[in-house]
Design a protein around this motif. Structure first.
Motif, mmCIF file in Angstrom:
data_model
loop_
_atom_site.group_PDB
_atom_site.id
_atom_site.type_symbol
_atom_site.label_atom_id
_atom_site.label_comp_id
_atom_site.label_asym_id
_atom_site.label_seq_id
_atom_site.Cartn_x
_atom_site.Cartn_y
_atom_site.Cartn_z
ATOM 1 N N HIS A 1 -18.645 -56.006 -53.175
ATOM 2 C CA HIS A 1 -17.587 -56.118 -54.174
ATOM 3 C C HIS A 1 -17.578 -54.813 -54.979
ATOM 4 C CE1 HIS A 1 -17.093 -60.376 -53.294
ATOM 5 N NE2 HIS A 1 -18.385 -60.560 -53.460
ATOM 6 N N LEU A 2 -16.532 -54.037 -54.813
ATOM 7 C CA LEU A 2 -16.399 -52.749 -55.479
ATOM 8 C C LEU A 2 -15.390 -52.880 -56.607
ATOM 9 C CD1 LEU A 2 -17.336 -49.754 -55.317
ATOM 10 C CD2 LEU A 2 -15.305 -49.328 -53.914
ATOM 11 N N PHE A 3 -15.826 -52.638 -57.835
ATOM 12 C CA PHE A 3 -14.936 -52.752 -58.969
ATOM 13 C C PHE A 3 -13.855 -51.673 -58.889
ATOM 14 C CE2 PHE A 3 -18.999 -54.222 -61.242
ATOM 15 C CZ PHE A 3 -18.778 -55.543 -60.890
ATOM 16 N N GLN A 4 -12.623 -52.054 -59.242
ATOM 17 C CA GLN A 4 -11.495 -51.119 -59.200
ATOM 18 C C GLN A 4 -11.127 -50.689 -60.609
ATOM 19 O OE1 GLN A 4 -9.919 -50.262 -55.840
ATOM 20 N NE2 GLN A 4 -12.070 -50.911 -55.711
ATOM 21 N N THR B 1 -12.517 -67.716 -48.397
ATOM 22 C CA THR B 1 -11.307 -67.326 -49.112
ATOM 23 C C THR B 1 -11.677 -66.773 -50.477
ATOM 24 O OG1 THR B 1 -10.022 -69.037 -47.989
ATOM 25 C CG2 THR B 1 -9.074 -68.102 -49.993
ATOM 26 N N PHE B 2 -11.162 -65.573 -50.781
ATOM 27 C CA PHE B 2 -11.472 -64.885 -52.023
ATOM 28 C C PHE B 2 -10.243 -64.845 -52.925
ATOM 29 C CE2 PHE B 2 -14.266 -63.442 -48.733
ATOM 30 C CZ PHE B 2 -15.505 -63.343 -49.351
ATOM 31 N N PRO B 3 -10.443 -64.788 -54.237
ATOM 32 C CA PRO B 3 -9.279 -64.719 -55.139
ATOM 33 C C PRO B 3 -8.482 -63.449 -54.892
ATOM 34 C CG PRO B 3 -11.324 -64.269 -56.325
ATOM 35 C CD PRO B 3 -11.722 -64.757 -54.975
ATOM 36 N N ALA B 4 -7.163 -63.594 -54.953
ATOM 37 C CA ALA B 4 -6.294 -62.470 -54.606
ATOM 38 C C ALA B 4 -5.917 -61.620 -55.800
ATOM 39 C CB ALA B 4 -5.030 -62.989 -53.931
ATOM 40 N N ASP B 5 -6.213 -62.064 -56.999
ATOM 41 C CA ASP B 5 -5.711 -61.386 -58.193
ATOM 42 C C ASP B 5 -6.821 -60.749 -59.014
ATOM 43 O OD1 ASP B 5 -6.878 -63.747 -58.905
ATOM 44 O OD2 ASP B 5 -5.328 -64.354 -60.342
ATOM 45 N N GLN B 6 -7.899 -60.333 -58.357
ATOM 46 C CA GLN B 6 -9.025 -59.753 -59.074
ATOM 47 C C GLN B 6 -9.092 -58.231 -58.861
ATOM 48 O OE1 GLN B 6 -11.374 -61.402 -61.113
ATOM 49 N NE2 GLN B 6 -9.845 -63.032 -60.965
ATOM 50 N N PRO B 7 -9.483 -57.475 -59.896
ATOM 51 C CA PRO B 7 -9.572 -56.014 -59.772
ATOM 52 C C PRO B 7 -10.849 -55.592 -59.061
ATOM 53 C CG PRO B 7 -10.211 -56.668 -61.979
ATOM 54 C CD PRO B 7 -9.790 -57.930 -61.275
ATOM 55 N N VAL B 8 -10.978 -55.984 -57.805
ATOM 56 C CA VAL B 8 -12.166 -55.665 -57.032
ATOM 57 C C VAL B 8 -11.761 -55.544 -55.567
ATOM 58 C CG1 VAL B 8 -12.773 -58.084 -56.636
ATOM 59 C CG2 VAL B 8 -14.570 -56.353 -56.587
ATOM 60 N N LYS B 9 -12.404 -54.655 -54.848
ATOM 61 C CA LYS B 9 -12.208 -54.531 -53.414
ATOM 62 C C LYS B 9 -13.395 -55.164 -52.714
ATOM 63 C CE LYS B 9 -11.489 -51.243 -49.630
ATOM 64 N NZ LYS B 9 -11.362 -49.806 -49.256
ATOM 65 N N THR B 10 -13.139 -56.178 -51.905
ATOM 66 C CA THR B 10 -14.205 -56.888 -51.220
ATOM 67 C C THR B 10 -14.171 -56.558 -49.736
ATOM 68 O OG1 THR B 10 -14.125 -58.724 -52.808
ATOM 69 C CG2 THR B 10 -15.163 -59.156 -50.688
ATOM 70 N N THR B 11 -15.310 -56.163 -49.205
ATOM 71 C CA THR B 11 -15.446 -55.876 -47.781
ATOM 72 C C THR B 11 -16.651 -56.642 -47.234
ATOM 73 O OG1 THR B 11 -16.824 -53.912 -48.222
ATOM 74 C CG2 THR B 11 -14.437 -53.574 -48.023
ATOM 75 N N SER B 12 -16.741 -56.691 -45.910
ATOM 76 C CA SER B 12 -17.854 -57.363 -45.250
ATOM 77 C C SER B 12 -18.351 -56.503 -44.106
ATOM 78 C CB SER B 12 -17.414 -58.735 -44.726
ATOM 79 O OG SER B 12 -18.457 -59.355 -43.991
ATOM 80 N N ASP B 13 -19.652 -56.641 -43.808
ATOM 81 C CA ASP B 13 -20.213 -55.846 -42.720
ATOM 82 C C ASP B 13 -19.868 -56.421 -41.358
ATOM 83 O OD1 ASP B 13 -21.815 -58.077 -43.088
ATOM 84 O OD2 ASP B 13 -23.669 -57.037 -42.542
#
Length: 292
Positions: A289-292, A254-266
């Motif tokens: 983790h891609l910064f937005q 579970t990742f934080p929902a309110d962060q300015p980042v796009k998280t993906t997984s392979d």
């Protein structure tokens, strides 16, 4: 200012049983590496100097570590390392004597070597130091000239990442180990809690691969390795995990929902800010983790 202070981090006691052989390298990483480098005085004396003082004197080394005295003016008093225990201290002694053999001491530099601008400082770089919003076993990692992060060895988890400069350790040194280093840059992503459910971690140290740390910890029967890589131009970073043995059930992160980042997984499947991995997928996976 020359940093010839002597200070060891008192983080947490070894959990090794009497039947286990203490790992001197891991104990050194947890308790000593914040302030002692191989060939140059940073906060405390170098391992080269320690070897010259205590070669063939393990009893004196243990005695000093358990009840240190003040030897040098204008330095930080070293706290007792009694919590490590005599077997652990003797293991640290063997490690120091081995790694410092044949090494040559370098002249200590004036000023805070870690406050240099990103283009001047060595990258990647790993520094044990007290950091804001982290436990006493924080590890600052400059992945490259753009992106840095805080990893907390006390509970074995990523804390936050920032871009810009690295750290300014002077507030820590000036405070005789009681202050916090300053973050030189802008925080871009924070994880207030561990992404792993029900993690009961035990830190086992880290190794460097191409200058970047591979963190090693356990949780119950599982061994976990976690490593980081920067993305180009300060746009983010990746985290790669290996878990052994494979979980017996799906792993839900579970990742934080309110962060300015796009998280993906392979691998795996997403449901909003939750990633579900099958046991096979959880053995090896990489997050981006891609910064937005």
């Amino acid at each position: 200012m020359r940093f010839s202070h002597l200070l060891l981090f008192s983080i947490f006691a070894s959990t090794l049983s009497h039947a286990d052989e203490p790992d001197g390298a891991s104990l050194f990483t947890v308790n000593c590496s914040a302030c002692h480098s191989l060939d140059q005085s940073v906060v405390g004396p170098s391992l080269v100097e320690i070897r010259s003082l205590y070669l063939n004197k393990p009893d004196d080394f243990v005695k000093w570590a358990v009840a240190p005295q003040k030897k040098r003016p204008n330095t930080v008093d070293m706290p007792s390392m009694v919590h490590v225990g005599e077997p652990g201290l003797r293991a640290i002694y063997k490690h120091v004597m081995a790694v410092a053999e044949g090494a040559q001491a370098k002249k200590a530099e004036d000023g805070d070597a870690f406050a240099a601008s990103p283009t001047q400082a060595l990258r990647p770089l790993v520094q044990r130091i007290f950091l804001p919003d982290a436990g006493p076993a924080a590890i600052a990692v400059a992945l490259d000239q753009n992106t840095s992060l805080c990893w907390d060895a006390s509970n074995c988890r990523f804390r936050y990442a920032w871009t810009g400069g690295f750290i300014d350790g002077f507030p820590y040194w000036r405070g005789n180990g009681n202050g916090l280093a300053d973050i030189k840059g802008t925080r871009r992503y924070t994880e207030p809690e561990s992404i792993f459910p029900h993690l009961t971690p035990s830190f086992k140290g880290y190794r460097l691969t191409a200058g970047l740390p591979v963190f090693h910890y356990t949780s119950g029967p599982q061994t976990i390795h976690e490593t980081f890589q920067p993305l180009a131009n300060g746009t983010g970073f990746t985290r790669s995990f290996t878990l052994s043995p494979a979980p017996t059930e799906n792993l839900v992160l579970t990742f934080p929902a309110d962060q300015p980042v796009k998280t993906t997984s392979d691998v795996g499947s997403w449901n909003n800010n939750t990633l579900t991995l099958t046991p096979a997928q959880a053995q090896n996976f990489t997050l981006t983790h891609l910064f937005q």
